[in-house]
Design a protein around this motif. Structure first.
Motif, short mmCIF file in Angstrom:
data_model
loop_
_atom_site.label_atom_id
_atom_site.label_comp_id
_atom_site.label_asym_id
_atom_site.label_seq_id
_atom_site.Cartn_x
_atom_site.Cartn_y
_atom_site.Cartn_z
N THR A 167 30.37 15.53 70.04
CA THR A 167 29.00 16.04 70.59
C THR A 167 27.91 14.96 69.43
O THR A 167 27.00 14.57 69.89
N ASP A 168 28.35 15.11 67.97
CA ASP A 168 27.62 14.12 67.14
C ASP A 168 27.71 12.92 67.59
O ASP A 168 26.47 12.20 67.44
N ILE A 169 28.89 12.40 68.04
CA ILE A 169 28.72 10.84 68.37
C ILE A 169 28.03 10.60 69.45
O ILE A 169 27.19 9.47 69.86
N LEU A 170 28.01 11.33 70.52
CA LEU A 170 27.35 11.09 71.86
C LEU A 170 25.98 11.20 71.46
O LEU A 170 25.28 10.44 72.26
N ALA A 171 25.50 12.27 70.82
CA ALA A 171 23.89 12.24 70.63
C ALA A 171 23.64 11.04 70.21
O ALA A 171 22.45 10.50 70.17
N LEU A 172 24.57 10.51 69.02
CA LEU A 172 23.93 9.24 68.24
C LEU A 172 23.83 8.18 69.39
O LEU A 172 23.15 7.46 69.00
N GLU A 173 24.87 8.11 69.99
CA GLU A 173 25.02 7.04 71.12
C GLU A 173 23.83 7.00 71.91
O GLU A 173 23.18 6.06 72.46
N ARG A 174 23.35 8.38 72.39
CA ARG A 174 22.48 8.41 73.49
C ARG A 174 21.04 7.94 72.70
O ARG A 174 20.33 7.32 73.50
N ARG A 175 20.69 8.20 71.34
CA ARG A 175 19.81 7.68 70.86
C ARG A 175 19.76 6.31 70.52
O ARG A 175 18.83 5.65 70.83
N LEU A 176 21.02 5.51 70.39
CA LEU A 176 21.12 4.20 70.30
C LEU A 176 20.70 3.58 71.66
O LEU A 176 19.84 2.60 71.81
N LEU A 177 21.18 3.90 72.84
CA LEU A 177 20.89 3.55 74.03
C LEU A 177 19.50 3.78 74.59
O LEU A 177 18.90 2.81 75.14
N GLN A 178 18.82 4.74 74.24
CA GLN A 178 17.39 4.88 74.40
C GLN A 178 16.58 3.88 73.51
O GLN A 178 15.63 3.27 74.06
N THR A 179 16.99 3.56 72.48
CA THR A 179 16.35 2.56 71.50
C THR A 179 16.57 1.30 72.21
O THR A 179 15.36 0.46 72.38
N MET A 180 17.76 0.94 72.50
CA MET A 180 17.88 -0.44 73.33
C MET A 180 17.01 -0.47 74.59
O MET A 180 16.42 -1.72 75.03
N ASP A 181 16.84 0.59 75.42
CA ASP A 181 16.32 0.57 76.76
C ASP A 181 14.71 0.29 76.31
O ASP A 181 14.06 -0.40 76.99
N MET A 182 14.34 0.95 75.09
CA MET A 182 12.74 0.64 74.69
C MET A 182 12.61 -0.72 74.40
O MET A 182 11.74 -1.46 74.61
#
Length: 457
Positions: free
Chosen positions: A184-199
């Motif tokens: 869950t920790d890894i998925l949450a951090l990956e989600r933040r990374l993808l959101q940042t890349m989208d921005m």
């Protein structure tokens, strides 16, 4: 005749050591670089060969291999050659390659190399002023004067590496220091990374569309320079303006890209931690976890003993093996040949110290070389590593001497001359204590801040 046989044994072993150093140079250090300077390779391999020969002579001293006069001759010759390499040859070549990389000094590289070597010799000689290592009985270029200064540098390096290694080893091996990482920790951090890349993609797309519109209108999107340019760009982008401020968007993109780099490194760190957690559950991982507890006890004991030695200004007169056997025999009250068994156990202990010292230093040098080397600086860095390696091994001989029984220290004491051996042991304890305590503080702060960093939204 026996001297020739003894010399052939030593020379054969030196050739084998030279070959191993040559292979290590080619297969590890320079496997990703084109070797242009064979002088660097030869100097590194020769330094490694003569450094290992000193350890070989220590083992020969304990086992009684070779004639006593032959061992003394090869000790003297080996020390003279290694000092010649460390003080005269390697520093000169380092200065030569440094000057060769400077285009303005390329034609005058020889005189400037000599100037750098003389500068090194000045500071190398002045190194002896603050320490009680000077011996007025001997000449300027005597073995005692040279090896005393080499010993200060090498013992300092050994103590720094030993202090950090004594703390970092249990921290690395023990599963107790592993923070709990879930999927869950890894998925949450990956989600933040993808959101940042989208921005980042969205803002870069917006900038590209704005530039295309300005180009179609015949406008040139110049970046504002100076205070008045920034003020003009701020006043020009009014709330009702259709065109976005490209400068502000670029600043936002730069900040988001920096954030994405940090998130990527944190994600990689979480994956590595998860792999360590899974590895710690295996049999091999549990074995290393046990070693971590053992080394943590050793670290505490070593720090305690170093503190006692510093406070009470004491240096052991008897080697640890003989002293430990004598205490055990006196406590149990049994008949035991202390001299016989101390010889064999000392041989095993010294052998372990030698092997682990060589292996640990080569691994450290390889990591250090990969971290900072480049195609232009690789030759200089290899020569620096050869300098560090030679000084490290010479200092190891100074400190290993205390781990040997008294009868085996005689020839080493005669060869090294009238050195202040007690000073080097006290200096090692001081630097080891500072290095260990600093490493504990650094790793504690790093371990404490790691969970907080991953918990930030």
């Amino acid at each position: 005749m026996s001297f020739l046989i003894d010399s052939s044994i030593v020379i054969t072993s030196q050739i084998l050591f030279f070959g191993f150093g040559w292979l290590f140079f080619m297969r590890q250090l320079f496997k990703d670089y084109e070797v242009r300077q064979y002088a660097v390779q030869v100097i590194f391999s020769v330094t490694f060969a003569f450094s290992c020969t000193m350890f070989e002579l220590i083992i020969f001293e304990i086992l009684g291999v070779l004639n006593s006069s032959s061992r003394y001759f090869h000790w003297k010759m080996n020390l003279c050659v290694i000092l010649l390499i460390l003080i005269f040859m390697v520093p000169f070549y380092i200065g030569y390659f440094v000057v060769s990389n400077i285009r303005l000094l390329h034609k005058q590289r020889l005189p400037f190399s000599c100037l750098l070597w003389l500068t090194f010799m000045y500071f190398f000689w002045k190194l002896g002023d603050p320490f009680p290592i000077l011996s007025p009985k001997h000449g300027i270029l005597s073995i005692e004067q040279l090896i005393s200064r080499v010993g200060v540098i090498g013992v300092t390096l050994m103590a720094l590496l030993s202090g950090f290694g004594a703390v970092n080893c249990p921290y690395t091996y023990m599963s107790y220091f592993l923070r709990n990482v879930t999927d869950t920790d890894i998925l949450a951090l990956e989600r933040r990374l993808l959101q940042t890349m989208d921005m980042i993609i969205s803002k870069k797309k917006r900038m590209a569309m704005a530039r295309r519109t300005m180009f179609q209108r015949g406008e040139v999107p110049n970046k504002p320079s100076g205070f008045w340019g920034i003020l003009k760009s701020v006043t020009a982008s009014a709330p009702g303006s259709e065109m976005p401020d490209l400068t502000l968007i670029q600043q936002e993109v730069d900040a988001l890209e920096e954030l994405s780099r940090q998130l990527f490194l944190e994600t990689t760190d979480l994956y590595a931690t998860k792999e360590r957690i899974e590895y710690s559950k295996t049999f091999k991982g549990k074995y290393f976890n046990f070693l971590g507890y053992f080394f943590s006890i050793y670290c505490v004991w070593k720090i305690f003993m170093a503190t006692i030695n510093i406070v009470f200004d004491r240096v052991g007169k008897t080697d640890p093996v003989t002293r430990g056997i004598e205490i055990t025999v006196n406590y149990l009250g049994i008949q035991f040949d202390v001299k016989f068994w101390s010889q064999h156990i000392s041989f095993i202990l010294v052998g372990i110290i030698i092997v682990t010292s060589i292996r640990g230093l080569l691994i450290t040098l390889t990591k250090f070389f990969y971290a900072i080397s480049s195609s232009k600086s690789s030759n200089v860095i290899v020569l620096l590593l050869a300098q560090i390696m030679g000084m490290y091994f010479v200092s190891s001989v100074l400190l290993i001497r205390m781990s040997m029984p008294l009868e085996y220290r005689t020839i080493i004491t005669e060869v090294l001359g009238e050195l202040q051996f007690n000073f080097y042991h006290r200096w090692f304890d001081v630097i080891f204590l500072v290095s260990a305590l600093s490493s504990i503080l650094f790793l504690y702060l790093a371990h404490k801040q790691a969970p907080e960093k991953h918990m930030t939204p």
